[in-house]
Design an enzyme around this catalytic site. Structure first.
Site, short mmCIF file in Angstrom:
data_model
loop_
_atom_site.label_atom_id
_atom_site.label_comp_id
_atom_site.label_asym_id
_atom_site.label_seq_id
_atom_site.Cartn_x
_atom_site.Cartn_y
_atom_site.Cartn_z
N CYS A 154 0.83 -1.21 0.00
CA CYS A 154 0.00 0.00 0.00
C CYS A 154 0.87 1.27 0.00
O CYS A 154 1.57 1.54 -0.96
CB CYS A 154 -0.98 -0.04 1.16
SG CYS A 154 -2.39 1.10 0.90
N HIS A 171 -4.24 -4.31 0.11
CA HIS A 171 -3.99 -4.98 1.39
C HIS A 171 -4.45 -6.44 1.33
O HIS A 171 -5.44 -6.82 1.97
CB HIS A 171 -4.75 -4.26 2.51
CG HIS A 171 -4.14 -2.96 2.93
ND1 HIS A 171 -3.00 -2.90 3.70
CD2 HIS A 171 -4.51 -1.69 2.68
CE1 HIS A 171 -2.69 -1.63 3.92
NE2 HIS A 171 -3.58 -0.87 3.31
N GLU A 183 -3.36 -8.85 2.86
CA GLU A 183 -3.24 -9.48 4.19
C GLU A 183 -4.44 -9.21 5.08
O GLU A 183 -4.58 -9.84 6.14
CB GLU A 183 -1.97 -8.97 4.88
CG GLU A 183 -2.04 -7.59 5.50
CD GLU A 183 -1.95 -6.43 4.51
OE1 GLU A 183 -2.03 -5.27 4.94
OE2 GLU A 183 -1.79 -6.69 3.30
#
Length: 312
Positions: free
Chosen positions: A142, A235, A237
């Site tokens: 990011c 993102h 994750e």
């Protein structure tokens, strides 16, 4: 995968409950192998949440990983206790003489600031430069992806005028490149940002290869031609509820924010969010560990580092 972390890291108990194989130091030491050394620079404000998210994502390879966390020493964390930082984190000064098979640098909620205005920018610049000699391959997430493209290639970020927020559909490009091996033609991934580096600027950079993009969210995944720098603008994750928590936080702060796109069923925040990105997120991190860390790193860290071209 046996993740090797400190036994009393709070994420350890949750990972154990989820049947993710976490190896303690005593058990790891009896294995006659060299674990991969992975360094994580955690710039996110809720550090414990990010630790758990990243460790989950790194748990899908049979290789043993030794995880080290560092935080910016030139920034005062406001959402993580000093006790947690002192116990589980090191600083760049502590690790700068070491070599690592892989590194992850997370995003940070500073994207509306000029890069040079960020209080830890000078420290981050030193780390970007240090990775050229001390890390086999680095993933930038990011804001860190934008910051690294700015530092390494001079690419400027641009304000969108709104928050790109939610789940976005991406198309895989350059399918033969190992980083996207096993991906479907299209996949979803979360985004949460107010700025971007334009697709056109990225494509004009000869050293960058675009691997996945969205018609709405722009470039999602790119890498340097030698595979030593990976850039992820979203993102992958994130947990199921992370975007929802961000939405509730922004509403509480009085920020004018739209619902996360394609996240809550029927756009109703009372509904459980859809989890549509976990499999591809796991594949991304597993491919990175296998093809860009394990297969490229020397057995003796600090000696010659191979590059992506050596896989061909």
């Amino acid at each position: 995968m046996p993740i090797r972390i400190q036994s009393d890291l709070p994420a350890r108990e949750i990972l154990d409950r989820e049947n993710i194989f976490v190896m303690d130091e005593g058990q790891a030491d009896v294995q006659d192998i060299r674990p991969l050394e992975i360094l994580i620079m955690n710039l996110m404000p809720l550090k414990e949440d990010t630790e758990l998210q990243l460790l989950r994502s790194l748990s899908n390879t049979p290789l043993q990983l030794n995880i080290t966390f560092i935080a910016a020493s030139t920034h005062e964390a406001k959402n993580t206790t000093l006790n947690h930082l002192n116990k589980f984190y090191q600083t760049f000064e502590d690790v700068k003489d070491n070599d690592y098979d892989g590194m992850i640098i997370t995003g940070a909620p500073v994207e509306l600031m000029e890069f040079e205005q960020v209080d830890y920018w000078d420290e981050l610049v030193k780390i970007f430069e240090w990775t050229n000699e001390h890390v086999t391959s680095t993933i930038h997430l990011c804001w860190a992806a934008q910051a690294a493209m700015y530092y390494h290639y001079g690419l400027e970020k641009h304000e969108l005028g709104y928050k790109l927020f939610g789940l976005y559909k991406h198309k895989v490009l350059n399918r033969k490149i190992p980083l996207v091996r096993g991906f479907d033609d299209y996949f979803y991934a979360p985004h949460s940002r107010w700025t971007e580096i334009s697709r056109e600027d990225i494509l004009r950079c000869e050293d960058l290869i675009v691997l996945a993009e969205s018609s709405e969210a722009g470039v999602f995944l790119a890498m340097s031609r030698n595979g030593r720098r990976i850039f992820v603008t979203g993102h992958p994750e994130y947990d199921r509820k992370t975007l929802g928590c961000e939405y509730a936080r922004d509403v509480k702060k009085g920020i004018r924010i739209q619902l996360p796109k394609d996240y809550f069923p029927d756009d109703d925040p009372d509904n459980m969010p859809r989890l549509l990105w976990r499999a591809h997120a796991n594949a991304l991190y597993a491919n990175w560990i296998n093809y860009y860390c394990y297969q490229l790193t020397p057995y003796s860290l600090g000696t010659r580092v191979y590059t992506y071209e050596h896989l061909h």
